[in-house]
Enzyme design. Structure first.
Site, PDB file in Angstrom:
ATOM      1  N   LYS A 282       0.822  -1.213   0.000  1.00  0.00           N
ATOM      2  CA  LYS A 282       0.000   0.000   0.000  1.00  0.00           C
ATOM      3  C   LYS A 282       0.858   1.267   0.000  1.00  0.00           C
ATOM      4  O   LYS A 282       0.558   2.222  -0.711  1.00  0.00           O
ATOM      5  CB  LYS A 282      -0.934   0.009   1.211  1.00  0.00           C
ATOM      6  CG  LYS A 282      -2.019  -1.056   1.180  1.00  0.00           C
ATOM      7  CD  LYS A 282      -3.062  -0.835   2.242  1.00  0.00           C
ATOM      8  CE  LYS A 282      -2.498  -0.741   3.634  1.00  0.00           C
ATOM      9  NZ  LYS A 282      -1.851  -1.973   4.097  1.00  0.00           N
ATOM     10  N   THR A 284       3.854   1.606  -1.121  1.00  0.00           N
ATOM     11  CA  THR A 284       4.498   1.709  -2.434  1.00  0.00           C
ATOM     12  C   THR A 284       3.524   2.268  -3.467  1.00  0.00           C
ATOM     13  O   THR A 284       3.895   3.110  -4.288  1.00  0.00           O
ATOM     14  CB  THR A 284       5.005   0.318  -2.876  1.00  0.00           C
ATOM     15  OG1 THR A 284       5.734  -0.275  -1.806  1.00  0.00           O
ATOM     16  CG2 THR A 284       5.907   0.422  -4.080  1.00  0.00           C
ATOM     17  N   ARG A 306       1.897   7.735   7.461  1.00  0.00           N
ATOM     18  CA  ARG A 306       2.164   7.618   8.891  1.00  0.00           C
ATOM     19  C   ARG A 306       3.665   7.510   9.141  1.00  0.00           C
ATOM     20  O   ARG A 306       4.412   6.988   8.321  1.00  0.00           O
ATOM     21  CB  ARG A 306       1.476   6.370   9.445  1.00  0.00           C
ATOM     22  CG  ARG A 306      -0.032   6.472   9.515  1.00  0.00           C
ATOM     23  CD  ARG A 306      -0.649   5.172  10.010  1.00  0.00           C
ATOM     24  NE  ARG A 306      -0.455   4.083   9.069  1.00  0.00           N
ATOM     25  CZ  ARG A 306      -0.656   2.801   9.357  1.00  0.00           C
ATOM     26  NH1 ARG A 306      -1.030   2.450  10.580  1.00  0.00           N
ATOM     27  NH2 ARG A 306      -0.486   1.874   8.445  1.00  0.00           N
ATOM     28  N   LYS A 317       9.229  -6.377  10.612  1.00  0.00           N
ATOM     29  CA  LYS A 317       8.583  -5.809   9.419  1.00  0.00           C
ATOM     30  C   LYS A 317       9.546  -4.988   8.564  1.00  0.00           C
ATOM     31  O   LYS A 317       9.425  -4.911   7.351  1.00  0.00           O
ATOM     32  CB  LYS A 317       7.386  -4.945   9.852  1.00  0.00           C
ATOM     33  CG  LYS A 317       6.610  -4.319   8.696  1.00  0.00           C
ATOM     34  CD  LYS A 317       5.418  -3.537   9.227  1.00  0.00           C
ATOM     35  CE  LYS A 317       4.631  -2.901   8.088  1.00  0.00           C
ATOM     36  NZ  LYS A 317       5.340  -1.782   7.459  1.00  0.00           N
ATOM     37  N   ALA A 536      -3.247   0.178  13.081  1.00  0.00           N
ATOM     38  CA  ALA A 536      -4.629   0.038  12.612  1.00  0.00           C
ATOM     39  C   ALA A 536      -5.372  -1.096  13.305  1.00  0.00           C
ATOM     40  O   ALA A 536      -6.600  -1.128  13.263  1.00  0.00           O
ATOM     41  CB  ALA A 536      -4.643  -0.180  11.104  1.00  0.00           C
ATOM     42  N   PHE A 567      -3.448  -1.752   7.126  1.00  0.00           N
ATOM     43  CA  PHE A 567      -3.998  -3.094   6.945  1.00  0.00           C
ATOM     44  C   PHE A 567      -5.090  -3.135   5.869  1.00  0.00           C
ATOM     45  O   PHE A 567      -5.059  -2.352   4.928  1.00  0.00           O
ATOM     46  CB  PHE A 567      -4.473  -3.664   8.284  1.00  0.00           C
ATOM     47  CG  PHE A 567      -3.365  -3.814   9.282  1.00  0.00           C
ATOM     48  CD1 PHE A 567      -2.180  -4.451   8.941  1.00  0.00           C
ATOM     49  CD2 PHE A 567      -3.474  -3.297  10.552  1.00  0.00           C
ATOM     50  CE1 PHE A 567      -1.134  -4.583   9.849  1.00  0.00           C
ATOM     51  CE2 PHE A 567      -2.433  -3.421  11.468  1.00  0.00           C
ATOM     52  CZ  PHE A 567      -1.268  -4.071  11.109  1.00  0.00           C
ATOM     53  N   PHE A 655       4.149  -8.550 -10.008  1.00  0.00           N
ATOM     54  CA  PHE A 655       5.449  -9.162  -9.756  1.00  0.00           C
ATOM     55  C   PHE A 655       5.883  -9.911 -11.016  1.00  0.00           C
ATOM     56  O   PHE A 655       5.038 -10.314 -11.831  1.00  0.00           O
ATOM     57  CB  PHE A 655       5.369 -10.129  -8.568  1.00  0.00           C
ATOM     58  CG  PHE A 655       5.245  -9.439  -7.236  1.00  0.00           C
ATOM     59  CD1 PHE A 655       6.341  -9.318  -6.389  1.00  0.00           C
ATOM     60  CD2 PHE A 655       4.030  -8.898  -6.820  1.00  0.00           C
ATOM     61  CE1 PHE A 655       6.232  -8.684  -5.164  1.00  0.00           C
ATOM     62  CE2 PHE A 655       3.909  -8.257  -5.609  1.00  0.00           C
ATOM     63  CZ  PHE A 655       5.022  -8.152  -4.773  1.00  0.00           C
ATOM     64  N   TRP A 684       7.026  -0.135  -8.608  1.00  0.00           N
ATOM     65  CA  TRP A 684       8.139  -0.659  -7.809  1.00  0.00           C
ATOM     66  C   TRP A 684       9.409  -0.756  -8.652  1.00  0.00           C
ATOM     67  O   TRP A 684      10.490  -0.435  -8.191  1.00  0.00           O
ATOM     68  CB  TRP A 684       7.767  -2.035  -7.229  1.00  0.00           C
ATOM     69  CG  TRP A 684       8.838  -2.621  -6.360  1.00  0.00           C
ATOM     70  CD1 TRP A 684       9.101  -2.328  -5.055  1.00  0.00           C
ATOM     71  CD2 TRP A 684       9.819  -3.598  -6.743  1.00  0.00           C
ATOM     72  NE1 TRP A 684      10.179  -3.055  -4.592  1.00  0.00           N
ATOM     73  CE2 TRP A 684      10.640  -3.846  -5.621  1.00  0.00           C
ATOM     74  CE3 TRP A 684      10.083  -4.285  -7.930  1.00  0.00           C
ATOM     75  CZ2 TRP A 684      11.688  -4.753  -5.642  1.00  0.00           C
ATOM     76  CZ3 TRP A 684      11.122  -5.190  -7.955  1.00  0.00           C
ATOM     77  CH2 TRP A 684      11.928  -5.419  -6.829  1.00  0.00           C
TER      78      TRP A 684
END
Length: 831
Positions: A282, A284, A306, A317, A536, A567, A655, A684
């Site tokens: 998200k 990205t 955020r 993460k 979240a 999320f 991808f 990306w």
């Protein structure tokens, strides 16, 4: 004098600065200390240089020179002699006279060729007092003579030694008028500078490599613009930013007042399908979308993100700056301390926690009189209540201001909070994943006199103060919310607030800088606000209202502000609409729903994924059936979005292992399920260029009819609001409250908190309360184990099952790979 000039330069209430000094103090150092844009006397080198260069609009011309020119007409072909006219005024006159076609000469009074030059001059401009030994006969008949001196602009005129009193008086009056004209010009400029200005953004060029390097390598290969340059490009004024280093700046809230009449831009929310360990991207997408809008479609856009917690950054993460060629830079500054907002929250939170335990200790060990005497001490022979104590007296119905007039009963009511330790809900926080702080004992030292209780630490971003920072609409609003925070109940069951503890003002002081959003930039040099970072699953999971509001003004009516909800859409987006939009009053234009083929395969029944292990063939080879089965989760999230009446565009992060058939299938199902459009994205690997089609789809969707509505009315009972979310959003059959949860609901309703929105604290890994249930679970009963309240933030949060507010470190945390080069001071290993 220079120090005073520098002080006035920085005073935003001063738009012009005129010097009235003795002749001996008009040095270059003094004249050039004045900011060129405030130099109404036009004496600085910068203003003179602009005049010489011909930038008449940008420069302020010396008023005396303007006055002289005003008196002269038809100068073409005439010879003008400047006598004793030096410095900036003389130089300005020469330039202006030559521009009018005059031949100019300059001479000192003592120069041997003075008589010859006077005889050939058609106009003589005298800039200083004429010596007695220069006879008037040297000037040929019919010559125009104009005399001026530097003190013409002051009230200390001295005409006694001048030959032409009336002429000089005229020049002096005109010069004063011209200075006033410069002041008017300056004020007009200032007024114009306060208006919204079109962006003049210089985007940074990207040269994507294949294979794509690591995030930190990409970030480090791009040289960001200086943040003050970026601020100027997007219309921020110098006094609206506070610079932190080269690439970060706080933006002051005064901008909202300056641009209050400027229409808002379009408001875009990026949400996602139910998360999987494979990641959806998200952040990205958010960055790639604004890079595409601004750098490739020439549409003003702002990303609002955020601030990441350092717990996950050093845990499992990693960072949250986006990835690949769609990142916020410098990513190491984004992911670490940034501008210290989370540290400010930690300090404020823990000050309040300390105040609670200290107050209980002091009340337990002192009489009413002793307690009162310490709370309201005699200082320099005078005893008085502080402002926050007077406010407490008013809340208690005691309308007295003299500490000596309270009765014993009033003293007891004022001095004793009678906090029930078993009801304390306020915990200490730290911004580190530390599982051993999930349950602790405080007060074990002998000095605490046996006051021991069980407590815990939460991670800093779980603090209610973080949620308040994210939802506040002004400094005053934040201060009021901080005061309303309920930390416990008293022994009669009434709520105890931060205001009761007398700590509100101190908390606001600790948070006064944190309330300002931090300005950064993307890899392509487009602007980003980073502000607030509530989780979240245990909070509302959105960046700040203030960052969004400021960005919406800056982008202009046709621009876009893109923000992200944590999320899946069932969690972050639902809270964005029902909590954040209620607080801000803003209406979203479009939702961008992020998905990947790999994540959809997992929702379709694909095998579990283990971090660090190679992906199984189901995720790397074409499997259309698995994709089709997994699209049920995407369809459910689209349906959730439609509950709120907002158009949705699906962004499919592509991808290299995705087959064209799989990509086409997802896009087809998304459109059939009600999405306005579904677009494959390659930002990306390609930066903004890889998200141009997404940007075009978002722009079209933003022009669609919007029938935004909230999911529930605040007037409904707490239990009914929980039930609506559970059934309509999660797909539950019903809810089941534990006795403890029902008791808390009854308590909050009795205390007058029943009309607040709901912030569900639930696992993010499933639409249900069971993390292992992927896809779209149905027929389940949602268990509500407890219900808590964040009164300052303004929501009730039910706990679904067991929710930890303090993450732990895994066996191999990210910190194994993080290092610092002691020579270059470069950070290594962040991702």
């Amino acid at each position: 004098i220079v120090n005073e000039i520098l002080r006035l330069n920085e005073d935003p209430n001063v738009q012009g600065l005129a010097l009235d000094l003795p002749e001996s103090l008009y040095s270059s150092k003094v004249l050039n200390a004045v900011k060129p844009e405030k130099d109404v006397d036009g004496l600085s080198d910068v203003n003179l240089g602009r005049l010489v260069r011909g930038d008449a609009y940008d420069c302020l011309v010396p008023p005396t020179a303007c006055a002289v020119m005003e008196l002269l007409e038809d100068l073409g072909g005439k010879t003008v002699l400047l006598v004793g006219a030096g410095g900036a005024v003389g130089a300005a006159l020469q330039c202006m006279l030559q521009r009018e076609g005059a031949a100019t000469l300059s001479c000192r009074w003592k120069a041997p060729q003075l008589q010859t030059k006077l005889l050939h001059a058609d106009v003589v401009v005298v800039g200083s007092t004429k010596p007695d030994d220069v006879p008037g006969s040297w000037i040929k008949p019919g010559t125009t003579i104009i005399s001026y001196s530097r003190d013409l602009l002051s009230e200390k005129h001295n005409y006694g030694r001048q030959n032409n009193h009336a002429a000089e008086n005229t020049v002096g009056s005109l010069a004063i008028a011209m200075r006033m004209q410069n002041m008017v010009k300056n004020t007009e400029r200032w007024i114009q500078s306060q208006q919204y200005r079109k962006w003049d953004l210089r985007c940074l060029k990207l040269q994507p490599l294949s294979p794509v390097p690591s995030d930190i390598e990409i970030s480090r290969a791009q040289r960001p613009k200086a943040v003050d340059v970026l601020a100027k490009e997007i219309g921020l004024l110098t006094d609206e930013i506070e610079i932190y280093g080269q690439t970060k700046a706080k933006v002051r809230l005064s901008l909202l007042e300056r641009l209050k009449d400027q229409p808002d831009g379009k408001y875009v929310l990026v949400a996602g399908i139910t998360p999987t360990p494979l990641g959806e991207g998200k952040s990205t997408v958010t960055i790639g979308l604004v890079q595409a809008l601004t750098a490739h479609l020439n549409i003003n856009s702002f990303a609002c993100l955020r601030q990441p917690s350092q717990g996950p950054t050093f845990g499992v993460k990693g960072g949250a700056a986006g990835g690949g060629y769609a990142q916020v830079i410098p990513m190491e500054e984004f992911n670490l301390h940034l501008t210290g907002d989370i540290h400010a929250i930690t300090a404020a939170n823990n000050l309040l926690a300390a105040a609670i335990d200290a107050r209980i200790l002091h009340e337990n060990t002192q009489s009413d009189k002793a307690l009162y005497n310490r709370l309201v001490p005699v200082v320099n022979g005078v005893r008085g209540f502080s402002a926050i104590q007077l406010a407490r007296l008013r809340r208690l119905g005691i309308n007295k201001t003299d500490p000596g007039t309270l009765t014993e009963e009033e003293i007891s009511r004022f001095a004793r909070l009678d906090i029930d330790p078993s009801t304390i809900t306020w915990q200490r926080v730290v911004d580190t994943n530390d599982r051993f702080l999930r349950k602790i004992t405080v007060g074990q030292a002998n000095t605490e006199k046996g006051f021991v209780r069980q407590a815990q630490f939460d991670i800093a971003v779980a603090s209610e103060i973080m949620a308040i920072l994210a939802l506040a609409t002004s400094l005053q609003d934040m201060k009021e919310r901080l005061g309303k925070m309920v930390v416990a109940n008293d022994k009669k069951g009434e709520p105890i607030t931060a205001e009761d503890l007398g700590v509100t003002g101190a908390l606001a002081v600790l948070m006064k800088d944190a309330i300002k959003p931090t300005l950064m930039q993307t890899l392509e040099g487009t602007p980003v606000f980073v502000h607030a970072g509530p989780f979240a699953n245990i909070a509302h999971g959105n960046s700040s209202v203030l960052a969004d509001k400021i960005a919406l003004k800056l982008v202009g009516e046709k621009g876009f502000v893109v923000t992200e909800a944590g999320f899946g859409a069932d969690i972050g987006m639902e809270k964005f609409f029902n909590i954040k939009c209620r607080a801000s009053g803003l209406v979203p234009s479009v939702v961008v729903l992020v998905a990947t083929v790999r994540a959809l395969k997992m929702h379709g029944g694909g095998p579990n994924v283990t971090a660090g292990a190679p992906l199984k063939k189901e995720y790397t080879e074409e499997n259309l059936q698995l994709v089709a089965d997994g699209c049920c989760n995407l369809q459910k999230q689209i349906q959730i979005t439609q509950l709120f009446g907002v158009p949705v565009v699906v962004a499919l992060n592509v991808f290299k292992t995705d087959s064209p058939a799989e990509v086409d299938l997802v896009c087809k199902i998304a459109k059939q399920s009600g999405a306005f459009d579904a677009v494959p994205c390659n930002h990306w690997s390609a930066g903004g260029r890889g998200a141009v089609k997404l940007a075009q789809a978002v722009e079209k969707a933003a022009n669609q009819k919007n029938s935004f509505k909230y999911l529930y009315s605040l007037e409904l009972p707490i239990v009914e609001k929980i039930r609506i979310i559970a059934q309509k959003v999660y797909g539950a059959q019903d809810i089941e409250l534990s006795p403890a949860a029902q008791s808390q609901v009854d308590c909050y309703t009795r205390q007058g908190f029943g009309n607040l929105p709901i912030c569900m604290a639930k696992t993010h890994l499933s639409l249900s309360h069971q993390p292992e249930r992927k896809g779209v679970p149905t027929g389940f009963i949602l268990p509500i184990s407890d219900v808590r309240a964040s009164i300052g933030a303004g929501f009730i949060y039910p706990l679904v099952g067991t929710m930890s507010t303090m993450p732990g470190l895994p066996t191999r945390p990210c910190f194994y790979d993080i290092d610092l080069d002691p020579v270059t001071e470069q950070v290594k290993g962040l991702f």
